[in-house]
Scaffold this motif. Structure first.
Motif, PDB file in Angstrom:
ATOM      1  N   LEU A 116       0.828  -1.209   0.000  1.00 36.12           N
ATOM      2  CA  LEU A 116       0.000   0.000   0.000  1.00 36.12           C
ATOM      3  C   LEU A 116       0.860   1.255   0.000  1.00 36.12           C
ATOM      4  O   LEU A 116       0.475   2.275  -0.582  1.00 36.12           O
ATOM      5  CB  LEU A 116      -0.952   0.007   1.195  1.00 36.12           C
ATOM      6  N   GLU A 117       2.021   1.196   0.622  1.00 34.64           N
ATOM      7  CA  GLU A 117       2.951   2.339   0.614  1.00 34.64           C
ATOM      8  C   GLU A 117       3.346   2.705  -0.821  1.00 34.64           C
ATOM      9  O   GLU A 117       3.559   3.874  -1.133  1.00 34.64           O
ATOM     10  CB  GLU A 117       4.212   2.029   1.432  1.00 34.64           C
ATOM     11  N   VAL A 118       3.438   1.711  -1.682  1.00 34.72           N
ATOM     12  CA  VAL A 118       3.775   1.946  -3.090  1.00 34.72           C
ATOM     13  C   VAL A 118       2.527   2.364  -3.873  1.00 34.72           C
ATOM     14  O   VAL A 118       2.572   3.268  -4.703  1.00 34.72           O
ATOM     15  CB  VAL A 118       4.399   0.675  -3.720  1.00 34.72           C
ATOM     16  N   CYS A 119       1.417   1.706  -3.600  1.00 34.49           N
ATOM     17  CA  CYS A 119       0.186   1.908  -4.382  1.00 34.49           C
ATOM     18  C   CYS A 119      -0.490   3.250  -4.128  1.00 34.49           C
ATOM     19  O   CYS A 119      -1.016   3.858  -5.047  1.00 34.49           O
ATOM     20  CB  CYS A 119      -0.819   0.807  -4.064  1.00 34.49           C
ATOM     21  N   PHE A 120      -0.512   3.668  -2.883  1.00 35.09           N
ATOM     22  CA  PHE A 120      -1.295   4.843  -2.511  1.00 35.09           C
ATOM     23  C   PHE A 120      -0.452   6.109  -2.498  1.00 35.09           C
ATOM     24  O   PHE A 120       0.694   6.117  -2.055  1.00 35.09           O
ATOM     25  CB  PHE A 120      -1.926   4.656  -1.137  1.00 35.09           C
ATOM     26  N   LYS A 121      -1.068   7.163  -2.969  1.00 36.56           N
ATOM     27  CA  LYS A 121      -0.511   8.519  -2.929  1.00 36.56           C
ATOM     28  C   LYS A 121      -1.566   9.394  -2.263  1.00 36.56           C
ATOM     29  O   LYS A 121      -2.738   9.044  -2.210  1.00 36.56           O
ATOM     30  CB  LYS A 121      -0.254   9.056  -4.350  1.00 36.56           C
ATOM     31  N   ALA A 122      -1.165  10.539  -1.761  1.00 37.72           N
ATOM     32  CA  ALA A 122      -2.135  11.493  -1.227  1.00 37.72           C
ATOM     33  C   ALA A 122      -3.084  11.893  -2.349  1.00 37.72           C
ATOM     34  O   ALA A 122      -2.691  11.936  -3.520  1.00 37.72           O
ATOM     35  CB  ALA A 122      -1.417  12.719  -0.674  1.00 37.72           C
ATOM     36  N   VAL A 123      -4.337  12.162  -2.007  1.00 38.08           N
ATOM     37  CA  VAL A 123      -5.310  12.575  -3.019  1.00 38.08           C
ATOM     38  C   VAL A 123      -5.835  13.966  -2.688  1.00 38.08           C
ATOM     39  O   VAL A 123      -5.908  14.359  -1.520  1.00 38.08           O
ATOM     40  CB  VAL A 123      -6.488  11.580  -3.153  1.00 38.08           C
ATOM     41  N   LYS A 124      -6.186  14.676  -3.749  1.00 38.60           N
ATOM     42  CA  LYS A 124      -6.810  15.988  -3.633  1.00 38.60           C
ATOM     43  C   LYS A 124      -8.245  15.871  -4.119  1.00 38.60           C
ATOM     44  O   LYS A 124      -8.592  14.933  -4.842  1.00 38.60           O
ATOM     45  CB  LYS A 124      -6.058  17.002  -4.496  1.00 38.60           C
ATOM     46  N   LYS A 125      -9.041  16.824  -3.744  1.00 38.35           N
ATOM     47  CA  LYS A 125     -10.430  16.857  -4.188  1.00 38.35           C
ATOM     48  C   LYS A 125     -10.470  16.718  -5.711  1.00 38.35           C
ATOM     49  O   LYS A 125      -9.764  17.431  -6.420  1.00 38.35           O
ATOM     50  CB  LYS A 125     -11.080  18.171  -3.755  1.00 38.35           C
ATOM     51  N   GLY A 126     -11.253  15.749  -6.192  1.00 38.38           N
ATOM     52  CA  GLY A 126     -11.387  15.508  -7.629  1.00 38.38           C
ATOM     53  C   GLY A 126     -10.531  14.365  -8.149  1.00 38.38           C
ATOM     54  O   GLY A 126     -10.780  13.855  -9.231  1.00 38.38           O
ATOM     55  N   ASP A 127      -9.503  13.956  -7.395  1.00 39.44           N
ATOM     56  CA  ASP A 127      -8.658  12.838  -7.830  1.00 39.44           C
ATOM     57  C   ASP A 127      -9.471  11.541  -7.874  1.00 39.44           C
ATOM     58  O   ASP A 127     -10.399  11.351  -7.085  1.00 39.44           O
ATOM     59  CB  ASP A 127      -7.473  12.643  -6.883  1.00 39.44           C
ATOM     60  N   ARG A 128      -9.063  10.659  -8.799  1.00 44.71           N
ATOM     61  CA  ARG A 128      -9.743   9.369  -8.976  1.00 44.71           C
ATOM     62  C   ARG A 128      -8.754   8.230  -8.807  1.00 44.71           C
ATOM     63  O   ARG A 128      -7.713   8.214  -9.458  1.00 44.71           O
ATOM     64  CB  ARG A 128     -10.348   9.271 -10.375  1.00 44.71           C
ATOM     65  N   TYR A 129      -9.117   7.292  -7.946  1.00 46.16           N
ATOM     66  CA  TYR A 129      -8.376   6.040  -7.818  1.00 46.16           C
ATOM     67  C   TYR A 129      -9.226   4.949  -8.432  1.00 46.16           C
ATOM     68  O   TYR A 129     -10.425   4.874  -8.182  1.00 46.16           O
ATOM     69  CB  TYR A 129      -8.112   5.690  -6.349  1.00 46.16           C
ATOM     70  N   LEU A 130      -8.602   4.117  -9.239  1.00 45.39           N
ATOM     71  CA  LEU A 130      -9.273   2.971  -9.845  1.00 45.39           C
ATOM     72  C   LEU A 130      -8.551   1.716  -9.401  1.00 45.39           C
ATOM     73  O   LEU A 130      -7.326   1.630  -9.502  1.00 45.39           O
ATOM     74  CB  LEU A 130      -9.236   3.075 -11.380  1.00 45.39           C
ATOM     75  N   ALA A 131      -9.309   0.753  -8.877  1.00 48.88           N
ATOM     76  CA  ALA A 131      -8.765  -0.548  -8.484  1.00 48.88           C
ATOM     77  C   ALA A 131      -9.410  -1.597  -9.390  1.00 48.88           C
ATOM     78  O   ALA A 131     -10.635  -1.656  -9.494  1.00 48.88           O
ATOM     79  CB  ALA A 131      -9.087  -0.848  -7.030  1.00 48.88           C
ATOM     80  N   VAL A 132      -8.574  -2.403 -10.050  1.00 49.97           N
ATOM     81  CA  VAL A 132      -9.060  -3.419 -10.977  1.00 49.97           C
ATOM     82  C   VAL A 132      -8.520  -4.772 -10.545  1.00 49.97           C
ATOM     83  O   VAL A 132      -7.307  -4.943 -10.402  1.00 49.97           O
ATOM     84  CB  VAL A 132      -8.612  -3.118 -12.430  1.00 49.97           C
ATOM     85  N   SER A 133      -9.431  -5.728 -10.359  1.00 51.54           N
ATOM     86  CA  SER A 133      -8.997  -7.065  -9.950  1.00 51.54           C
ATOM     87  C   SER A 133      -8.557  -7.875 -11.160  1.00 51.54           C
ATOM     88  O   SER A 133      -9.036  -7.678 -12.271  1.00 51.54           O
ATOM     89  CB  SER A 133     -10.123  -7.793  -9.211  1.00 51.54           C
ATOM     90  N   ASP A 134      -7.625  -8.774 -10.901  1.00 52.93           N
ATOM     91  CA  ASP A 134      -7.175  -9.732 -11.909  1.00 52.93           C
ATOM     92  C   ASP A 134      -7.039 -11.071 -11.181  1.00 52.93           C
ATOM     93  O   ASP A 134      -5.989 -11.377 -10.616  1.00 52.93           O
ATOM     94  CB  ASP A 134      -5.847  -9.306 -12.525  1.00 52.93           C
ATOM     95  N   GLY A 135      -8.135 -11.809 -11.150  1.00 52.03           N
ATOM     96  CA  GLY A 135      -8.169 -13.041 -10.375  1.00 52.03           C
ATOM     97  C   GLY A 135      -8.276 -12.710  -8.897  1.00 52.03           C
ATOM     98  O   GLY A 135      -8.383 -11.543  -8.499  1.00 52.03           O
ATOM     99  N   PRO A 136      -8.211 -13.721  -8.053  1.00 46.10           N
ATOM    100  CA  PRO A 136      -8.403 -13.486  -6.615  1.00 46.10           C
ATOM    101  C   PRO A 136      -7.189 -12.896  -5.896  1.00 46.10           C
ATOM    102  O   PRO A 136      -7.326 -12.381  -4.791  1.00 46.10           O
ATOM    103  CB  PRO A 136      -8.706 -14.883  -6.073  1.00 46.10           C
TER     104      PRO A 136
END
Length: 181
Positions: A116-136
């Protein structure tokens, strides 16, 4: 001569700008063009399934959109994508800690803080995060169309996505609307 040079129409430059804008628009509209920019191309025939706004103490924190293959009913056994558009600024630390706390709360803990330290960045109002699964065992993340990482861990799709889509999510109404129920 100099006067004539200055008074010549600038249509060639305008035409060039027009063609550049047209090519960019076509590239975005071509199959995979817009999807490639958002990460949704990782999902087979992504169609919007449901939308909802998550509120905490009445304050809207983020808008959610769930995409499933062909807009089909939500199914944990199928891949899907979840987009969150933030309505407030949120620090990286808060995103990581609240995600891990929620995973613990719903009984789906996973040792993924480093990822998560690599995946997540601070977000500002209006920012979009998309999470897409690929198998379990894989979930890939995009922030405003730029891929940030792929998180890998046994059962991570269910562990992470249950925070928003599971039976024990903080808001049953939010979850049901996302699932299109």
């Amino acid at each position: 001569m100099r006067l004539m040079h200055k008074t010549q129409p600038s249509w060639p430059r305008q035409a060039s700008d027009f063609y550049r804008a047209t090519l960019l628009s076509l590239a975005l509209l071509m199959p995979g063009g817009l999807l490639a920019a958002t990460g949704l191309n990782e999902l087979d025939d992504p169609q919007l399934r449901g939308t909802a706004t998550y509120r905490y103490l009445g304050l809207p924190l983020y808008n959610g959109r769930l995409f499933t293959p062909g807009g089909a009913a939500f199914d944990w056994n199928k891949d899907f994508a979840l987009e969150l558009q933030y309505r407030r600024n949120v620090s990286k630390k808060v995103l990581i800690n609240s995600t891990l706390d929620e995973m613990d709360r719903i009984g789906r803990s996973a040792p993924v803080r480093d990822q998560l330290e690599v995946c997540f960045k601070a977000v500002k109002k209006g920012d979009r995060y998309l999470a897409v699964s690929d198998g379990p065992n894989e979930v890939s993340f995009w922030l405003n169309g730029a891929k940030t990482c792929t998180m890998r861990h046994p059962g991570i799709k269910r562990s992470f996505m249950s925070v928003f889509l599971g039976e024990k999510s903080r808001s049953a109404a939010f979850t049901q609307k996302l699932k299109g129920q």
